[in-house]
Design an enzyme around this catalytic site. Sequence first.
Site, PDB file in Angstrom:
ATOM      1  N   GLN A   1      -4.497  -1.084   9.577  1.00  0.00           N
ATOM      2  CA  GLN A   1      -4.402  -2.441   9.027  1.00  0.00           C
ATOM      3  C   GLN A   1      -5.009  -3.454  10.002  1.00  0.00           C
ATOM      4  O   GLN A   1      -4.668  -3.477  11.190  1.00  0.00           O
ATOM      5  CB  GLN A   1      -2.927  -2.776   8.740  1.00  0.00           C
ATOM      6  CG  GLN A   1      -2.708  -4.106   8.079  1.00  0.00           C
ATOM      7  CD  GLN A   1      -3.307  -4.202   6.662  1.00  0.00           C
ATOM      8  OE1 GLN A   1      -3.264  -3.241   5.901  1.00  0.00           O
ATOM      9  NE2 GLN A   1      -3.890  -5.341   6.344  1.00  0.00           N
TER      10      GLN A   1
ATOM     11  N   LYS B   1       0.845  -1.214   0.000  1.00  0.00           N
ATOM     12  CA  LYS B   1       0.000   0.000   0.000  1.00  0.00           C
ATOM     13  C   LYS B   1       0.868   1.247   0.000  1.00  0.00           C
ATOM     14  O   LYS B   1       0.594   2.208  -0.720  1.00  0.00           O
ATOM     15  CB  LYS B   1      -0.949  -0.023   1.212  1.00  0.00           C
ATOM     16  CG  LYS B   1      -2.044  -1.079   1.075  1.00  0.00           C
ATOM     17  CD  LYS B   1      -2.841  -1.291   2.341  1.00  0.00           C
ATOM     18  CE  LYS B   1      -3.814  -2.457   2.164  1.00  0.00           C
ATOM     19  NZ  LYS B   1      -4.546  -2.813   3.384  1.00  0.00           N
TER      20      LYS B   1
ATOM     21  N   ASP C   1     -11.072   3.053   3.949  1.00  0.00           N
ATOM     22  CA  ASP C   1     -11.423   1.627   3.893  1.00  0.00           C
ATOM     23  C   ASP C   1     -12.936   1.448   3.757  1.00  0.00           C
ATOM     24  O   ASP C   1     -13.412   0.358   3.438  1.00  0.00           O
ATOM     25  CB  ASP C   1     -10.960   0.916   5.178  1.00  0.00           C
ATOM     26  CG  ASP C   1      -9.645   0.173   4.976  1.00  0.00           C
ATOM     27  OD1 ASP C   1      -9.353  -0.222   3.835  1.00  0.00           O
ATOM     28  OD2 ASP C   1      -8.911  -0.005   5.979  1.00  0.00           O
TER      29      ASP C   1
END
Length: 311
Positions: free
Chosen positions: A123, A79, A146
Amino acid sequence: MSEREAVTAARPAAPAARSASSAPAGRAVVMDGAALARKVRHEVAARAAGFAARTGRRPGLAVVQVGEDRASSVYVSYKRKACQEAGIESFGHDLPAATAESQLLALIAELNRDERVDGILVQLPLPGGLSPDRIMDAIDPRKDVDGFHPVNFGLLAQKRPRLRPCTPYGVIRLAQEYGIALRGVKATVVGDSTIVGRPMAMELLLAEATVTVCHIATRDLRADVERAEVLVSAVGKAGLIRGDWIRPGAAVFDVGISWAANGKLCGDVEFERAAERAGWITPVPGGLGPMTIAMLLSNTIDAACARAGTS
Ligand code: NAD
């Protein structure tokens, strides 16, 4: 007309589908998630350059990792690298596994206030003792790239999506790219997690599919898979979806990630046998994995533009 021909005839012609149909006759078109992800990332890079020219700063994404889970470290490094390549500034925060929830919440509050940060990604999975729900709830919904915050999930459920969960959004983009019809079709989602299965069902409803959601308590998974014109599987059990369950001509999106007995990375679907029946199928790896990262970058530039009030 056979069932397969009927489904095929109903699908709109798409340039990518035509070029991919050079696959052996009777076999599915293998959807190239890596190629579409590259295209999305180029679009994001162009938008990020425009954003920087208009605002005098690059869009920013904060990536927070707690602990040293090996798979998470690999995803986080992908990422961060993808951000760099797209002209998005990446702010890394690597915290020890023993981090207290109050410390993590304090960091999120700081990132919520930081004007350079347009997106915040924590994460998952988090080490035991940290509540993912409390952490996700603390992220400013405008920076929730997200798409996991209840506000963003709620907006998607109410048919007014804002920041959309990356993997389900990636499925929709792939379906669009290959000209796969979603409106009115019978779609089955296997897996009902809050990060993939449920938002996937909402995305398919938004596209006006008729949606069935299966999970661990589903009594007859085979029957629900067999009727699916569009199948999305997000479980993480190799071979759960047998190839001979696939409806002829169906579009199969395999989100699952696990390791087969031979140690190879694979999805939930028995790929080889499914590819003999499906109209389209995603490979693992090379399907939804790269698309998920691309849609994260796309969400980040969307969030940056929305915050800055630019297009
Ligand atoms: P999860 O563990 O939260 O959810 C799994 C779901 O599968 C649950 O809804 C459960 O009820 C269902 N399930 C389990 N066994 C089942 C069975 N026998 N029959 C029917 N349903 C069953 O997982 P998740 O976070 O949603 O992730 C699912 C999979 O997708 C994992 O393999 C994960 O690694 C992968 N994933 C991939 C990407 C990507 O970028 N490709 C992104 C996110 C998740």
